[in-house]
Design a protein around this motif. Structure first.
Motif, mmCIF file in Angstrom:
data_model
loop_
_atom_site.group_PDB
_atom_site.id
_atom_site.type_symbol
_atom_site.label_atom_id
_atom_site.label_comp_id
_atom_site.label_asym_id
_atom_site.label_seq_id
_atom_site.Cartn_x
_atom_site.Cartn_y
_atom_site.Cartn_z
ATOM 1 N N VAL A 74 -9.198 6.251 100.848
ATOM 2 C CA VAL A 74 -9.444 7.675 100.725
ATOM 3 C C VAL A 74 -9.482 7.966 99.225
ATOM 4 C CG1 VAL A 74 -8.615 10.000 101.256
ATOM 5 C CG2 VAL A 74 -8.210 8.129 102.888
ATOM 6 N N HIS A 75 -10.677 8.209 98.702
ATOM 7 C CA HIS A 75 -10.855 8.492 97.276
ATOM 8 C C HIS A 75 -10.793 10.004 97.098
ATOM 9 C CE1 HIS A 75 -13.261 7.435 93.391
ATOM 10 N NE2 HIS A 75 -12.236 8.222 93.157
ATOM 11 N N VAL A 76 -9.828 10.455 96.293
ATOM 12 C CA VAL A 76 -9.565 11.882 96.116
ATOM 13 C C VAL A 76 -9.735 12.254 94.649
ATOM 14 C CG1 VAL A 76 -7.814 13.686 96.359
ATOM 15 C CG2 VAL A 76 -7.916 11.838 98.017
ATOM 16 N N GLN A 77 -10.449 13.336 94.414
ATOM 17 C CA GLN A 77 -10.599 13.867 93.063
ATOM 18 C C GLN A 77 -10.334 15.362 93.074
ATOM 19 O OE1 GLN A 77 -14.629 12.866 91.881
ATOM 20 N NE2 GLN A 77 -13.979 10.881 91.088
ATOM 21 N N VAL A 78 -9.707 15.836 92.017
ATOM 22 C CA VAL A 78 -9.576 17.273 91.781
ATOM 23 C C VAL A 78 -10.334 17.553 90.492
ATOM 24 C CG1 VAL A 78 -8.021 19.181 91.235
ATOM 25 C CG2 VAL A 78 -7.367 17.494 92.972
ATOM 26 N N ARG A 79 -11.318 18.437 90.599
ATOM 27 C CA ARG A 79 -12.164 18.778 89.451
ATOM 28 C C ARG A 79 -12.316 20.287 89.350
ATOM 29 N NH1 ARG A 79 -15.434 15.054 87.271
ATOM 30 N NH2 ARG A 79 -17.148 16.491 86.964
ATOM 31 N N ARG A 80 -12.638 20.711 88.159
ATOM 32 C CA ARG A 80 -12.958 22.117 87.961
ATOM 33 C C ARG A 80 -14.268 22.383 88.695
ATOM 34 N NH1 ARG A 80 -15.780 24.972 84.427
ATOM 35 N NH2 ARG A 80 -16.449 23.146 83.261
ATOM 36 N N THR A 81 -14.352 23.511 89.411
ATOM 37 C CA THR A 81 -15.573 23.873 90.105
ATOM 38 C C THR A 81 -16.692 24.024 89.079
ATOM 39 O OG1 THR A 81 -14.281 25.027 91.785
ATOM 40 C CG2 THR A 81 -16.620 25.555 91.693
ATOM 41 N N ASP A 88 -13.795 14.903 82.772
ATOM 42 C CA ASP A 88 -12.804 14.117 83.507
ATOM 43 C C ASP A 88 -12.242 14.910 84.677
ATOM 44 O OD1 ASP A 88 -13.002 11.921 81.857
ATOM 45 O OD2 ASP A 88 -11.373 12.562 80.533
ATOM 46 N N SER A 89 -11.900 14.198 85.724
ATOM 47 C CA SER A 89 -11.207 14.812 86.863
ATOM 48 C C SER A 89 -9.735 14.951 86.516
ATOM 49 C CB SER A 89 -11.346 13.928 88.099
ATOM 50 O OG SER A 89 -12.691 13.759 88.446
ATOM 51 N N LEU A 90 -9.106 16.004 87.017
ATOM 52 C CA LEU A 90 -7.663 16.142 86.832
ATOM 53 C C LEU A 90 -6.924 15.112 87.675
ATOM 54 C CD1 LEU A 90 -7.784 19.950 86.871
ATOM 55 C CD2 LEU A 90 -6.554 18.695 85.129
ATOM 56 N N VAL A 91 -7.480 14.797 88.831
ATOM 57 C CA VAL A 91 -6.933 13.765 89.720
ATOM 58 C C VAL A 91 -8.099 12.872 90.123
ATOM 59 C CG1 VAL A 91 -5.886 13.311 91.976
ATOM 60 C CG2 VAL A 91 -5.121 15.271 90.632
ATOM 61 N N ASP A 92 -7.894 11.582 90.049
ATOM 62 C CA ASP A 92 -8.874 10.605 90.523
ATOM 63 C C ASP A 92 -8.073 9.415 91.059
ATOM 64 O OD1 ASP A 92 -10.995 8.984 91.095
ATOM 65 O OD2 ASP A 92 -11.906 9.104 89.103
ATOM 66 N N GLU A 93 -7.782 9.474 92.358
ATOM 67 C CA GLU A 93 -6.918 8.469 92.975
ATOM 68 C C GLU A 93 -7.576 7.885 94.214
ATOM 69 O OE1 GLU A 93 -3.183 10.296 93.935
ATOM 70 O OE2 GLU A 93 -2.693 10.687 91.830
ATOM 71 N N GLN A 94 -7.199 6.661 94.512
ATOM 72 C CA GLN A 94 -7.627 6.018 95.747
ATOM 73 C C GLN A 94 -6.386 5.667 96.560
ATOM 74 O OE1 GLN A 94 -10.339 2.762 95.172
ATOM 75 N NE2 GLN A 94 -11.861 4.066 94.197
ATOM 76 N N TRP A 95 -6.263 6.310 97.705
ATOM 77 C CA TRP A 95 -5.159 6.021 98.621
ATOM 78 C C TRP A 95 -5.662 5.016 99.633
ATOM 79 C CZ3 TRP A 95 -4.541 11.918 99.648
ATOM 80 C CH2 TRP A 95 -4.067 12.546 98.495
ATOM 81 N N ARG A 96 -4.877 3.974 99.837
ATOM 82 C CA ARG A 96 -5.293 2.881 100.712
ATOM 83 C C ARG A 96 -4.437 2.874 101.986
ATOM 84 N NH1 ARG A 96 -8.539 -0.066 97.910
ATOM 85 N NH2 ARG A 96 -8.272 -2.067 98.888
#
Length: 191
Positions: A74-81, A88-96
């Motif tokens: 599950v690749h999750v990113q938090v970005r400014r709209t 850069d994304s504020l969050v760029d994580e991969q949950w496995r």
């Protein structure tokens, strides 16, 4: 002479129709879908909950039923709209996450990686449903968000072919039924 032209034209139409049907069948068989995602704040943290629909192909389900563990990312990113592509994304994580069948106990197990202990399920369908239920996953500290800016949550889910046993990987790379992904979805980040 006109019969040859009609048959050639008919053949072209038949080929186009068959290709369209094959593409439609492939698109409908084996897709992942982020059905819902929402965020909420708790104790200064932004938490995410999501429901993901997993529609595995028959070859993938057969491998699972024969004891091959499957790793989902599950690749999750938090970005400014409306952020620029290079921002850069504020969050760029991969949950496995992993799902596997234990033949001796006749149970399916779902767990988050790293780790090997998880929840057991009697049926494959129950395990797949549980795999798609993400609840209160910590995304980001509220303090990192600008109160005057709007943000979005972007999610993509895919089967990690690199985690398959080595003998299965060549077939997985070459066969469309193993290339399972949701594509990116965007959701508003409530803060």
């Amino acid at each position: 002479m006109s019969t040859g032209k009609v048959s050639g034209f008919t053949l072209i139409l038949v080929v186009i129709a068959l290709l369209a049907l094959a593409a439609d069948a492939l698109a409908r068989t084996s897709r992942f879908n982020v059905e819902q995602a929402q965020t909420r704040e708790q104790a200064g943290q932004i938490l995410m909950s999501a429901n993901i629909g997993f529609d595995f192909s028959e070859p993938v389900l057969e491998a699972l039923d024969h004891g091959v563990p499957l790793t989902l990312v599950v690749h999750v990113q938090v970005r400014r709209t409306k952020a620029w592509m290079w921002e850069d994304s504020l969050v760029d994580e991969q949950w496995r996450y992993a799902i596997r069948y234990r033949p001796l106990s006749e149970r399916y197990e779902v767990y988050r990686l790293p780790g090997s202990e998880g929840r057991d399920f009697v049926t494959r369908d129950a395990a797949i449903r549980a795999l798609g239920e993400l609840t209160d996953q910590t995304l980001i500290s509220r303090a990192r968000l600008d109160p005057d800016a709007d943000y979005e949550l972007q999610i993509k889910v895919f089967l990690d072919i690199e985690e398959l046993p080595l003998p299965l990987r060549p077939m997985a790379y070459l066969t469309p039924s193993w290339k399972l992904s949701s594509g990116w979805t965007k959701w508003p980040l409530n803060h």
